[in-house]
Design a protein around this motif. Structure first.
Motif, PDB file in Angstrom:
ATOM      1  N   THR A 496     -34.596 -36.950   7.143  1.00 40.41           N
ATOM      2  CA  THR A 496     -33.838 -38.345   6.854  1.00 40.41           C
ATOM      3  C   THR A 496     -32.360 -37.766   7.530  1.00 40.41           C
ATOM      4  OG1 THR A 496     -34.764 -38.649   4.606  1.00 40.41           O
ATOM      5  CG2 THR A 496     -32.812 -39.831   5.026  1.00 40.41           C
ATOM      6  N   GLY A 497     -31.756 -38.963   8.088  1.00 39.85           N
ATOM      7  CA  GLY A 497     -30.451 -38.691   8.781  1.00 39.85           C
ATOM      8  C   GLY A 497     -30.549 -38.158  10.197  1.00 39.85           C
ATOM      9  N   ASN A 498     -29.445 -38.079  11.007  1.00 30.50           N
ATOM     10  CA  ASN A 498     -29.501 -37.537  12.135  1.00 30.50           C
ATOM     11  C   ASN A 498     -28.734 -36.250  12.427  1.00 30.50           C
ATOM     12  OD1 ASN A 498     -30.730 -39.411  14.179  1.00 30.50           O
ATOM     13  ND2 ASN A 498     -29.405 -41.138  13.356  1.00 30.50           N
ATOM     14  N   GLY A 499     -29.320 -35.416  13.324  1.00 27.98           N
ATOM     15  CA  GLY A 499     -28.733 -34.261  13.603  1.00 27.98           C
ATOM     16  C   GLY A 499     -28.747 -34.312  15.216  1.00 27.98           C
ATOM     17  N   THR A 500     -28.139 -33.232  15.871  1.00 32.86           N
ATOM     18  CA  THR A 500     -28.291 -33.396  17.364  1.00 32.86           C
ATOM     19  C   THR A 500     -29.422 -33.233  18.146  1.00 32.86           C
ATOM     20  OG1 THR A 500     -27.705 -30.857  17.336  1.00 32.86           O
ATOM     21  CG2 THR A 500     -26.054 -32.070  17.640  1.00 32.86           C
ATOM     22  N   GLN A 501     -30.506 -32.511  17.325  1.00 28.01           N
ATOM     23  CA  GLN A 501     -31.764 -32.403  18.053  1.00 28.01           C
ATOM     24  C   GLN A 501     -32.484 -33.776  17.876  1.00 28.01           C
ATOM     25  OE1 GLN A 501     -34.095 -29.182  16.399  1.00 28.01           O
ATOM     26  NE2 GLN A 501     -32.620 -27.726  16.767  1.00 28.01           N
ATOM     27  N   ARG A 502     -32.325 -34.492  16.798  1.00 34.25           N
ATOM     28  CA  ARG A 502     -32.937 -35.893  16.724  1.00 34.25           C
ATOM     29  C   ARG A 502     -32.321 -36.901  17.520  1.00 34.25           C
ATOM     30  NH1 ARG A 502     -34.634 -38.388  11.001  1.00 34.25           N
ATOM     31  NH2 ARG A 502     -36.399 -39.956  11.555  1.00 34.25           N
ATOM     32  N   LEU A 503     -30.860 -36.873  17.649  1.00 34.13           N
ATOM     33  CA  LEU A 503     -30.319 -37.712  18.511  1.00 34.13           C
ATOM     34  C   LEU A 503     -30.734 -37.528  20.119  1.00 34.13           C
ATOM     35  CD1 LEU A 503     -28.195 -40.141  18.710  1.00 34.13           C
ATOM     36  CD2 LEU A 503     -26.386 -38.362  19.036  1.00 34.13           C
ATOM     37  N   GLU A 504     -30.798 -36.254  20.271  1.00 36.32           N
ATOM     38  CA  GLU A 504     -31.311 -36.040  21.993  1.00 36.32           C
ATOM     39  C   GLU A 504     -32.745 -36.447  21.830  1.00 36.32           C
ATOM     40  OE1 GLU A 504     -32.174 -32.282  24.566  1.00 36.32           O
ATOM     41  OE2 GLU A 504     -32.191 -31.800  22.442  1.00 36.32           O
ATOM     42  N   GLU A 505     -33.762 -36.581  21.068  1.00 40.27           N
ATOM     43  CA  GLU A 505     -34.989 -37.091  21.144  1.00 40.27           C
ATOM     44  C   GLU A 505     -34.898 -38.503  21.407  1.00 40.27           C
ATOM     45  OE1 GLU A 505     -37.970 -37.323  17.659  1.00 40.27           O
ATOM     46  OE2 GLU A 505     -38.469 -35.405  18.529  1.00 40.27           O
ATOM     47  N   VAL A 519     -25.341 -29.945  23.417  1.00 39.58           N
ATOM     48  CA  VAL A 519     -24.524 -28.699  23.337  1.00 39.58           C
ATOM     49  C   VAL A 519     -24.258 -28.606  21.969  1.00 39.58           C
ATOM     50  CG1 VAL A 519     -22.611 -27.609  24.237  1.00 39.58           C
ATOM     51  CG2 VAL A 519     -23.806 -29.152  25.515  1.00 39.58           C
ATOM     52  N   ASP A 520     -24.998 -27.388  21.259  1.00 43.92           N
ATOM     53  CA  ASP A 520     -24.649 -26.961  19.719  1.00 43.92           C
ATOM     54  C   ASP A 520     -24.742 -25.567  19.879  1.00 43.92           C
ATOM     55  OD1 ASP A 520     -27.242 -26.876  19.608  1.00 43.92           O
ATOM     56  OD2 ASP A 520     -27.673 -28.801  18.443  1.00 43.92           O
ATOM     57  N   ARG A 521     -24.678 -25.069  18.500  1.00 46.88           N
ATOM     58  CA  ARG A 521     -24.805 -23.602  18.404  1.00 46.88           C
ATOM     59  C   ARG A 521     -26.059 -22.922  18.815  1.00 46.88           C
ATOM     60  NH1 ARG A 521     -22.683 -21.348  12.737  1.00 46.88           N
ATOM     61  NH2 ARG A 521     -20.921 -22.833  13.025  1.00 46.88           N
ATOM     62  N   ASP A 522     -27.164 -23.971  18.490  1.00 43.08           N
ATOM     63  CA  ASP A 522     -28.533 -23.661  18.688  1.00 43.08           C
ATOM     64  C   ASP A 522     -28.887 -23.612  20.237  1.00 43.08           C
ATOM     65  OD1 ASP A 522     -28.986 -23.498  15.831  1.00 43.08           O
ATOM     66  OD2 ASP A 522     -29.309 -25.775  15.912  1.00 43.08           O
ATOM     67  N   SER A 523     -28.380 -24.409  21.015  1.00 45.84           N
ATOM     68  CA  SER A 523     -28.790 -24.546  22.221  1.00 45.84           C
ATOM     69  C   SER A 523     -27.973 -23.584  23.006  1.00 45.84           C
ATOM     70  CB  SER A 523     -28.635 -25.911  22.912  1.00 45.84           C
ATOM     71  OG  SER A 523     -27.053 -26.245  22.757  1.00 45.84           O
ATOM     72  N   GLU A 532     -22.834 -22.585  31.863  1.00 43.00           N
ATOM     73  CA  GLU A 532     -23.824 -23.022  32.662  1.00 43.00           C
ATOM     74  C   GLU A 532     -24.234 -24.858  32.484  1.00 43.00           C
ATOM     75  OE1 GLU A 532     -27.315 -20.726  32.248  1.00 43.00           O
ATOM     76  OE2 GLU A 532     -26.506 -19.011  33.027  1.00 43.00           O
ATOM     77  N   MET A 533     -23.976 -24.856  30.947  1.00 51.40           N
ATOM     78  CA  MET A 533     -24.181 -26.202  30.807  1.00 51.40           C
ATOM     79  C   MET A 533     -22.888 -27.078  31.249  1.00 51.40           C
ATOM     80  SD  MET A 533     -25.670 -25.998  26.724  1.00 51.40           S
ATOM     81  CE  MET A 533     -27.376 -25.726  26.526  1.00 51.40           C
ATOM     82  N   LEU A 534     -21.585 -26.331  31.078  1.00 45.19           N
ATOM     83  CA  LEU A 534     -20.412 -27.239  31.198  1.00 45.19           C
ATOM     84  C   LEU A 534     -20.681 -27.344  32.991  1.00 45.19           C
ATOM     85  CD1 LEU A 534     -17.942 -25.611  29.175  1.00 45.19           C
ATOM     86  CD2 LEU A 534     -19.024 -27.642  28.578  1.00 45.19           C
ATOM     87  N   SER A 535     -20.968 -26.648  33.566  1.00 46.49           N
ATOM     88  CA  SER A 535     -21.075 -26.656  35.176  1.00 46.49           C
ATOM     89  C   SER A 535     -21.998 -27.675  35.464  1.00 46.49           C
ATOM     90  CB  SER A 535     -21.568 -25.183  35.668  1.00 46.49           C
ATOM     91  OG  SER A 535     -20.541 -24.145  35.340  1.00 46.49           O
ATOM     92  N   ALA A 536     -23.014 -27.674  34.768  1.00 43.78           N
ATOM     93  CA  ALA A 536     -24.087 -28.969  35.013  1.00 43.78           C
ATOM     94  C   ALA A 536     -23.357 -30.251  34.768  1.00 43.78           C
ATOM     95  CB  ALA A 536     -25.402 -28.770  34.168  1.00 43.78           C
TER      96      ALA A 536
END
Length: 738
Positions: A496-505, A519-523, A532-536
């Motif tokens: 229940t509710g949204n986190g970054t992973q669910r929002l990405e999905e 982009v979060d602490r897990d990724s 590398e992500m910021l460069s992308a």
């Protein structure tokens, strides 16, 4: 610097040790040990590394009972008197043992009993044979060799960091060139400088920036705190660069730049290296290896590094030529240490600048209320940047979406989805901000409303669906996702509710044509993952960013024109009196990511309270008005900056000892008869953390001096209490969290 005094045969050393005891300890030495040197001494059954803080001719301990040092390190630079003085002040103010404060400010390698050695690094250049060679001699398929050869031909000398920028496989390519007999090498100190991307191009300053630079430079040789209050994108970093150019004219002058978070360091470092290549620069943060941190720290200590960029612990770095200090994003709570000695790096920086009699600049788009209060009262100089540095850039338009009146689609409003599609059609980028990582914040049973709890904390377990487990974001506890409710046996459990992973999905399903990046602490656990992500993002390989507060500040994405903010309402009614201030700062920062170039930006905030005072101030980007209303509330409630606070925090396996210890502290403090208000012991909002039952005792006073008088008398009594060694407890002066 404290002048060393030579020892005569048998000398008494005053040694500070990393132990939870007040004072320093006396040891004997036959060697000519200096003040500021590291020594190894016997302490009980163990060996301890210590720092010599003074020499004496006599001791309160009988000579026969004094032990001799085991070893001293005379090949290392000694610590200076300013380092000792600053740490002594902090130990006294924050009620922390001096030895522990002193040792905790050193790199990890200097806290070990072995000699501290840093990893050797080298720079390379083409010798005469290499200069005479032609690139055509290298086969075309050897791309890395050709790239290294061309770079050495163009730039002369390159260090290992610069070669690593050319290719991850630079070592193999360089070895091949060495086999050809073309390479010379020399040991260097890593991190000092880079010539690969040096630039002499200086953007033209606007009138506000010119006034800021000129005003600060008028006080370049005296202590003067400045608040540089600039809206996001107003060019505060360019002001920093111009100030550093002017201040660091002397060959021995140094500057310290504090940043709140590690992920802001590489971007600022790259900007400084590009614009200020003539000044050797090092960084200090926890992403460095112990060897790298020691080397950079020593380069600062010896004066070889002219600019030091670092996180909060860097405020204690020895800098013999320190002439200027900058605290970027000074409002950020990351500057407050939450364990050990609970210092605030911004406040320590102000003390250090005052003692050195040098100017210090505090930069922020949303200053801390304490800083804003001091600036409005004239204690700090106030300089304001109200226009964006890029002439075509304008502040984004901020709109609120009333989610109580619309049909949401998996946490996204129709307005936000439409705005995302428009950006995709235009080829522009969007950022969705939700400060909650994981898939969903809770696992809920629809039958009995059971929610998966953490057994070690007063919190709920967060669903990480892809990994198949529940995780506590407070203590790190993990367990497999349960398949049926342990309370009623129901198998119908829902994240229940949204986190970054669910929002990405969700975005991947609703907008399949979009390239979504989370982009979060897990990724970003892997080293270099964030860069590398910021460069992308910068090269246009990402359409929609989904992120937490890691993306809220410091980043400049020219093609990003939309920011969507999800789920912020809980902070509007938090029991923490600082919650509204932090939320406003966070939203101002994340809103500032939109429209930083020539394309207009828009911010959509999903909320059930669109007419809240905070959102009204955010729409017009009026920090001053909102800060004024918050200061009025603080004055009525007698909260900082109008009054001063301190906490005594305690925790144990059971709450009983904690309660007795805190009640003793409250009774003892009241018996002192001071003007400080002593509240009764209470449980904090997070009553249990990592299996420990917690309690706290709040002190309130009209002046810092009143608080210090109480704490100075009370802390020794608490250390002598029988429960002191049976529970964990700490004094938190100027607390940021409750």
């Amino acid at each position: 610097m404290t002048e060393p005094r030579q020892a005569h045969r048998l000398h008494i050393l005053k040694v500070a040790l990393d132990v939870p005891l007040d004072g320093v300890f006396d040891y004997l030495s036959e060697a000519p040990v200096q003040i500021g040197q590291r020594v190894v001494v016997p302490f009980g059954p163990r060996r301890q590394v210590g720092i010599v803080v003074d020499l004496a001719d006599a001791s309160d301990v009988a000579p026969a009972k004094l032990k001799s040092i085991i070893q001293y390190f005379d090949q290392e630079p000694v610590l200076d008197g300013e380092f000792f003085s600053l740490l002594k002040f902090c130990a006294d103010y924050y009620q922390y043992p001096y030895g522990q404060a002193l040792l905790s400010a050193l790199p990890a390698r200097l806290r070990q009993t072995e000699p501290a050695r840093a990893r050797q690094q080298f720079c390379y250049w083409l010798n005469s044979a290499g200069q005479a060679a032609d690139i055509s001699a290298i086969p075309v398929r050897q791309a890395v060799q050709r790239r290294i050869f061309a770079a050495l031909r163009a730039h002369g000398r390159l260090n290992e960091a610069e070669l690593a920028e050319l290719s991850p496989g630079w070592r193999k390519g360089l070895a091949a060139l060495r086999e050809r007999g073309w390479i010379e090498e020399e040991q260097v100190y890593a991190g000092l400088g880079s010539t690969l991307h040096a630039s002499s191009v200086q953007p033209e300053l606007n009138e506000e920036q010119v006034l800021a630079v000129q005003s600060i430079l008028q006080y370049r040789d005296t202590f003067r705190p400045w608040l540089l209050h600039g809206i996001t994108g107003s060019g505060k970093t360019e002001v920093y660069i111009r100030l550093l150019q002017a201040v660091l004219e002397g060959n021995q002058d140094q500057a310290l730049v504090l940043v709140p978070e590690i992920n802001l360091t590489p971007q600022l470092e790259a900007r400084f290296r590009t614009r200020l290549p003539q000044f050797p620069l090092v960084t200090l943060h926890s992403n460095l290896s112990e060897s790298e941190r020691l080397q950079n720290w020593r380069l600062a200590q010896t004066g070889a590094a002219r600019i030091v960029i670092g996180t909060r612990l860097s405020v204690f770095t020895p800098l013999p030529g320190l002439k200027f200090m900058i605290v970027d994003e000074e409002h950020d709570t990351s500057y407050k240490q939450q364990d050990g000695m609970r210092y605030h790096a911004r406040d320590v920086a102000l003390v250090r600048a005052q003692r050195r009699n040098i100017p210090i600049v505090l930069g922020s788009a949303t200053p801390a209320l304490e800083t804003w209060h001091n600036a409005r009262n004239g204690r700090y100089g106030l300089l304001t940047l109200q226009q964006r540095a890029v002439s075509q850039s304008q502040l984004p338009q901020v709109n609120c979406v009333d989610v109580s009146r619309v049909q949401m689609q998996e946490g996204l409003s129709p307005q936000l989805l439409k705005a995302l599609k428009v950006r995709l059609e235009r080829g522009e980028q969007s950022l969705l901000f939700i400060n909650r990582r994981g898939y969903a914040p809770v696992l809920l049973c629809n039958a009995c409303h059971w929610i998966a709890p953490c057994m070690r904390c007063s919190s709920r377990l967060v669903v990480h669906l892809r990994q198949g487990f529940l995780r506590c974001h407070h203590c790190g506890h993990e367990q497999n996702i349960v398949r049926q409710c342990p309370s009623c046996g129901n198998a119908d459990l829902h994240p229940t509710g949204n986190g970054t992973q669910r929002l990405e999905e969700t975005l991947t399903r609703l907008l399949p044509e979009a390239r979504v990046l989370r982009v979060d602490r897990d990724s970003t656990r892997r080293k270099h993952a964030l860069s590398e992500m910021l460069s992308a993002v910068h090269v246009g390989e990402v359409d929609i960013l989904v992120g937490t507060q890691m993306l809220a500040k410091g980043h400049d994405f020219p093609n990003l024109t939309l920011v969507g903010v999800l789920d912020t309402d809980s902070a509007l009614f938090s029991p923490d009196f600082r919650a509204a201030e932090r939320l406003f700062a966070q939203l101002m920062q994340v809103a500032g990511r939109a429209g930083r170039a020539d394309k207009p930006g828009e911010v959509l905030i999903q909320t059930s309270f669109p007419e809240h005072q905070l959102f009204n101030a955010l729409r017009v980007q009026d920090f001053a008005a909102y800060a004024a209303s918050l200061l009025q509330e603080r004055e009525v409630a007698q909260f900082p900056p109008c009054e001063f606070l301190a906490l005594i925090k305690a925790e144990a396996n059971e709450y009983g000892p904690v309660q007795r210890f805190l009640q003793f502290a409250a009774d003892s403090a009241r018996a002192l008869g001071t003007d400080a208000l002593v509240y009764d012991p209470v449980r904090p909002q997070m009553e249990r953390l990592k299996g420990m039952e917690r309690g706290q005792l709040l002190f309130q006073a009209a002046t810092r001096q009143t608080l210090q008088i109480v704490l100075r008398q009370l802390t020794p009594q608490l250390r002598a209490h029988p429960l002191s060694n049976k529970i964990r407890w700490a004094v938190d002066v100027d607390p940021q969290e409750f």
